[in-house]
Write a protein that holds these residues in place. Structure first.
Motif, PDB file in Angstrom:
ATOM      1  N   GLU A 140       0.641  -1.469   0.195  1.00 46.80           N
ATOM      2  CA  GLU A 140       0.251   0.109   0.177  1.00 46.80           C
ATOM      3  C   GLU A 140       1.114   1.359   0.077  1.00 46.80           C
ATOM      4  OE1 GLU A 140      -3.488   2.202   2.823  1.00 46.80           O
ATOM      5  OE2 GLU A 140      -2.601   0.242   2.824  1.00 46.80           O
ATOM      6  N   PHE A 141       1.781   1.233   0.762  1.00 41.65           N
ATOM      7  CA  PHE A 141       2.678   2.595   0.246  1.00 41.65           C
ATOM      8  C   PHE A 141       3.484   2.370  -0.309  1.00 41.65           C
ATOM      9  CE2 PHE A 141       6.462   4.590   1.741  1.00 41.65           C
ATOM     10  CZ  PHE A 141       6.421   5.422   1.902  1.00 41.65           C
ATOM     11  N   ARG A 142       3.742   1.445  -1.348  1.00 42.66           N
ATOM     12  CA  ARG A 142       4.258   1.532  -2.960  1.00 42.66           C
ATOM     13  C   ARG A 142       3.307   2.642  -3.437  1.00 42.66           C
ATOM     14  NH1 ARG A 142       7.827  -3.958  -5.026  1.00 42.66           N
ATOM     15  NH2 ARG A 142       8.298  -4.047  -2.574  1.00 42.66           N
ATOM     16  N   GLU A 143       1.790   2.042  -3.040  1.00 49.69           N
ATOM     17  CA  GLU A 143       1.263   2.828  -3.819  1.00 49.69           C
ATOM     18  C   GLU A 143       0.544   4.534  -3.511  1.00 49.69           C
ATOM     19  OE1 GLU A 143      -2.369   0.354  -3.538  1.00 49.69           O
ATOM     20  OE2 GLU A 143      -1.804  -1.541  -4.738  1.00 49.69           O
ATOM     21  N   LYS A 144       1.135   4.655  -2.436  1.00 52.66           N
ATOM     22  CA  LYS A 144       1.238   5.928  -1.784  1.00 52.66           C
ATOM     23  C   LYS A 144       2.487   7.163  -3.022  1.00 52.66           C
ATOM     24  CE  LYS A 144      -0.707   5.197   2.354  1.00 52.66           C
ATOM     25  NZ  LYS A 144      -0.673   5.237   4.170  1.00 52.66           N
ATOM     26  N   THR A 145       3.655   5.960  -2.715  1.00 50.25           N
ATOM     27  CA  THR A 145       4.682   6.768  -3.156  1.00 50.25           C
ATOM     28  C   THR A 145       4.541   6.806  -5.231  1.00 50.25           C
ATOM     29  OG1 THR A 145       6.090   5.377  -1.873  1.00 50.25           O
ATOM     30  CG2 THR A 145       7.487   6.616  -3.879  1.00 50.25           C
ATOM     31  N   MET A 146       4.558   5.820  -5.581  1.00 46.14           N
ATOM     32  CA  MET A 146       3.700   6.482  -6.760  1.00 46.14           C
ATOM     33  C   MET A 146       2.450   6.780  -7.607  1.00 46.14           C
ATOM     34  SD  MET A 146       6.011   4.266  -8.209  1.00 46.14           S
ATOM     35  CE  MET A 146       5.941   4.778  -9.392  1.00 46.14           C
ATOM     36  N   ALA A 147       1.699   7.232  -5.609  1.00 45.71           N
ATOM     37  CA  ALA A 147       0.724   8.401  -6.339  1.00 45.71           C
ATOM     38  C   ALA A 147       1.573   9.699  -6.135  1.00 45.71           C
ATOM     39  CB  ALA A 147      -0.416   8.253  -4.673  1.00 45.71           C
ATOM     40  N   GLN A 148       2.454   9.787  -5.320  1.00 44.57           N
ATOM     41  CA  GLN A 148       3.240  11.172  -5.529  1.00 44.57           C
ATOM     42  C   GLN A 148       3.129  12.417  -6.600  1.00 44.57           C
ATOM     43  OE1 GLN A 148       3.448  12.188  -1.957  1.00 44.57           O
ATOM     44  NE2 GLN A 148       3.051  10.234  -1.937  1.00 44.57           N
ATOM     45  N   HIS A 149       3.059  13.367  -6.205  1.00 50.82           N
ATOM     46  CA  HIS A 149       3.454  14.365  -6.721  1.00 50.82           C
ATOM     47  C   HIS A 149       4.388  14.514  -8.249  1.00 50.82           C
ATOM     48  CE1 HIS A 149       3.937  18.902  -9.485  1.00 50.82           C
ATOM     49  NE2 HIS A 149       2.067  17.956  -9.294  1.00 50.82           N
ATOM     50  N   HIS A 150       5.390  14.675  -7.418  1.00 53.28           N
ATOM     51  CA  HIS A 150       7.185  14.218  -7.189  1.00 53.28           C
ATOM     52  C   HIS A 150       7.597  14.839  -5.842  1.00 53.28           C
ATOM     53  CE1 HIS A 150       6.054  18.437  -6.303  1.00 53.28           C
ATOM     54  NE2 HIS A 150       7.697  18.596  -6.285  1.00 53.28           N
ATOM     55  N   PHE A 151       9.111  14.288  -5.999  1.00 48.80           N
ATOM     56  CA  PHE A 151      10.075  14.891  -4.971  1.00 48.80           C
ATOM     57  C   PHE A 151      10.859  15.747  -4.759  1.00 48.80           C
ATOM     58  CE2 PHE A 151       8.915  10.030  -5.142  1.00 48.80           C
ATOM     59  CZ  PHE A 151       8.046   9.766  -3.403  1.00 48.80           C
ATOM     60  N   CYS A 152      11.561  16.692  -4.163  1.00 48.76           N
ATOM     61  CA  CYS A 152      12.260  17.584  -4.554  1.00 48.76           C
ATOM     62  C   CYS A 152      13.499  16.845  -4.736  1.00 48.76           C
ATOM     63  CB  CYS A 152      12.056  18.489  -3.600  1.00 48.76           C
ATOM     64  SG  CYS A 152      12.984  18.673  -2.304  1.00 48.76           S
ATOM     65  N   LEU A 153      14.882  17.690  -5.062  1.00 50.74           N
ATOM     66  CA  LEU A 153      15.957  16.673  -5.737  1.00 50.74           C
ATOM     67  C   LEU A 153      15.977  16.811  -4.723  1.00 50.74           C
ATOM     68  CD1 LEU A 153      17.953  16.211  -7.887  1.00 50.74           C
ATOM     69  CD2 LEU A 153      18.535  18.176  -8.027  1.00 50.74           C
ATOM     70  N   PRO A 154      16.821  17.676  -3.264  1.00 50.28           N
ATOM     71  CA  PRO A 154      17.260  17.203  -2.241  1.00 50.28           C
ATOM     72  C   PRO A 154      16.913  15.844  -1.619  1.00 50.28           C
ATOM     73  CG  PRO A 154      17.151  19.431  -2.597  1.00 50.28           C
ATOM     74  CD  PRO A 154      16.196  18.983  -3.451  1.00 50.28           C
ATOM     75  N   HIS A 155      15.715  15.760  -1.539  1.00 50.97           N
ATOM     76  CA  HIS A 155      15.017  14.624  -0.512  1.00 50.97           C
ATOM     77  C   HIS A 155      14.837  13.419  -1.709  1.00 50.97           C
ATOM     78  CE1 HIS A 155      12.671  18.119   1.720  1.00 50.97           C
ATOM     79  NE2 HIS A 155      14.554  17.693   2.129  1.00 50.97           N
ATOM     80  N   PHE A 156      14.380  12.834  -2.853  1.00 49.56           N
ATOM     81  CA  PHE A 156      14.862  12.160  -3.897  1.00 49.56           C
ATOM     82  C   PHE A 156      15.736  11.481  -3.854  1.00 49.56           C
ATOM     83  CE2 PHE A 156      15.675   9.904  -7.529  1.00 49.56           C
ATOM     84  CZ  PHE A 156      14.766   9.072  -7.345  1.00 49.56           C
ATOM     85  N   ALA A 157      16.757  11.969  -3.613  1.00 48.71           N
ATOM     86  CA  ALA A 157      18.519  12.026  -3.580  1.00 48.71           C
ATOM     87  C   ALA A 157      18.213  11.068  -1.972  1.00 48.71           C
ATOM     88  CB  ALA A 157      19.480  13.539  -3.411  1.00 48.71           C
ATOM     89  N   ARG A 158      18.226  11.458  -0.971  1.00 50.99           N
ATOM     90  CA  ARG A 158      18.236  11.005   0.408  1.00 50.99           C
ATOM     91  C   ARG A 158      17.515   9.716   0.815  1.00 50.99           C
ATOM     92  NH1 ARG A 158      18.636  14.912   5.463  1.00 50.99           N
ATOM     93  NH2 ARG A 158      19.135  12.901   6.316  1.00 50.99           N
ATOM     94  N   PHE A 159      16.263  10.270  -0.453  1.00 53.23           N
ATOM     95  CA  PHE A 159      15.136   8.648  -0.340  1.00 53.23           C
ATOM     96  C   PHE A 159      15.582   7.966  -1.413  1.00 53.23           C
ATOM     97  CE2 PHE A 159      10.823   7.279  -1.499  1.00 53.23           C
ATOM     98  CZ  PHE A 159      10.826   6.257  -0.332  1.00 53.23           C
ATOM     99  N   LEU A 160      16.862   7.903  -2.141  1.00 54.20           N
ATOM    100  CA  LEU A 160      17.077   7.071  -3.299  1.00 54.20           C
ATOM    101  C   LEU A 160      17.776   6.087  -2.240  1.00 54.20           C
ATOM    102  CD1 LEU A 160      17.532   5.493  -5.196  1.00 54.20           C
ATOM    103  CD2 LEU A 160      19.130   7.398  -6.327  1.00 54.20           C
TER     104      LEU A 160
END
Length: 229
Positions: A140-160
């Motif tokens: 369910e969280f994977r679905e929530k992740t794919m439903a996001q509008h976007h991640f800002c660059l600094p936070h996407f880098a940290r998420f990755l």
């Protein structure tokens, strides 16, 4: 996984798509608001907290937020104590030439530190790790992740980075393929909007519609630094 962080992470991942914001930016703002309120409230009177605020101080961003919070007396008490600590750290004594180098280092540590930044970073790092582990274990969280509008660059880098640390090679490949592709799609659309914005300043395209590109530079700025421009 830290259970204490699963609720706020899930809450922001549920509500962020409607706002069009990065969910991690919303989590950071939430932490920032909580820490600002606490330090000007009951935490101000706790001796161990006062020692830490004396030693770390506050960055310019968070000091400004403390001033705008409208609680000048508790802030003044914190600053009085902090200034006393700084005076003690200078230690101007009988051998100033000898003590100057040590004082310089101590004062740099105070000037460059921030109690609120340290507190936020400690919690935010755990939230990033929690998000990666939720993606690993919760469909369910994977679905929530794919439903996001976007991640800002600094936070996407940290998420990755959190995914690299916590996921298996197979899971990481899937994460990067799916979440990374979604992020790339947003970057492409954002770049197209910035391009349209630029074209509008060419007389040949002056009469063409903006098509939502009027605020493209601001959106690009927010994406790149994770903050309002």
């Amino acid at each position: 996984m830290e259970q204490i962080y699963t609720i706020p992470v899930n809450e922001e991942f549920e509500s962020a798509p409607e706002s069009g914001e990065c969910p991690f930016c919303r989590l950071y703002s939430r932490l920032e608001a909580d820490e600002t309120e606490m330090i000007l409230g009951a935490s101000m009177m706790e001796p161990d907290i006062r020692i830490r605020t004396n030693e770390a101080g506050f960055c310019n961003v968070h000091l400004a937020k403390l001033f705008t919070a409208g609680k000048k007396l508790p802030l003044a008490l914190i600053l009085e104590s902090h200034l006393g600590h700084i005076k003690d750290e200078m230690k101007c004594g009988m051998f100033p030439a000898k003590s100057a180098a040590g004082a310089a280092k101590r004062l740099r540590d105070v000037a460059d530190g921030c109690y609120i930044c340290d507190r936020i970073e400690n919690n935010f790092s755990s939230m990033m790790e929690t998000a990666a582990l939720l993606w690993q274990s919760d469909e369910e969280f994977r679905e929530k992740t794919m439903a996001q509008h976007h991640f800002c660059l600094p936070h996407f880098a940290r998420f990755l980075s959190a995914a690299v640390e916590r996921l298996s090679k197979k899971e990481l490949a899937e994460f990067y393929k799916t979440v990374g592709a979604k992020e790339e799609e947003y970057i492409t659309a954002l770049g197209d909007d910035v391009g349209k914005f630029c074209k509008k300043f060419d007389y040949r395209y002056a009469d063409e519609p903006w098509e939502g590109a009027k605020d493209a530079p601001e959106r690009a700025g927010r994406f790149l630094i994770g903050k309002e421009i």
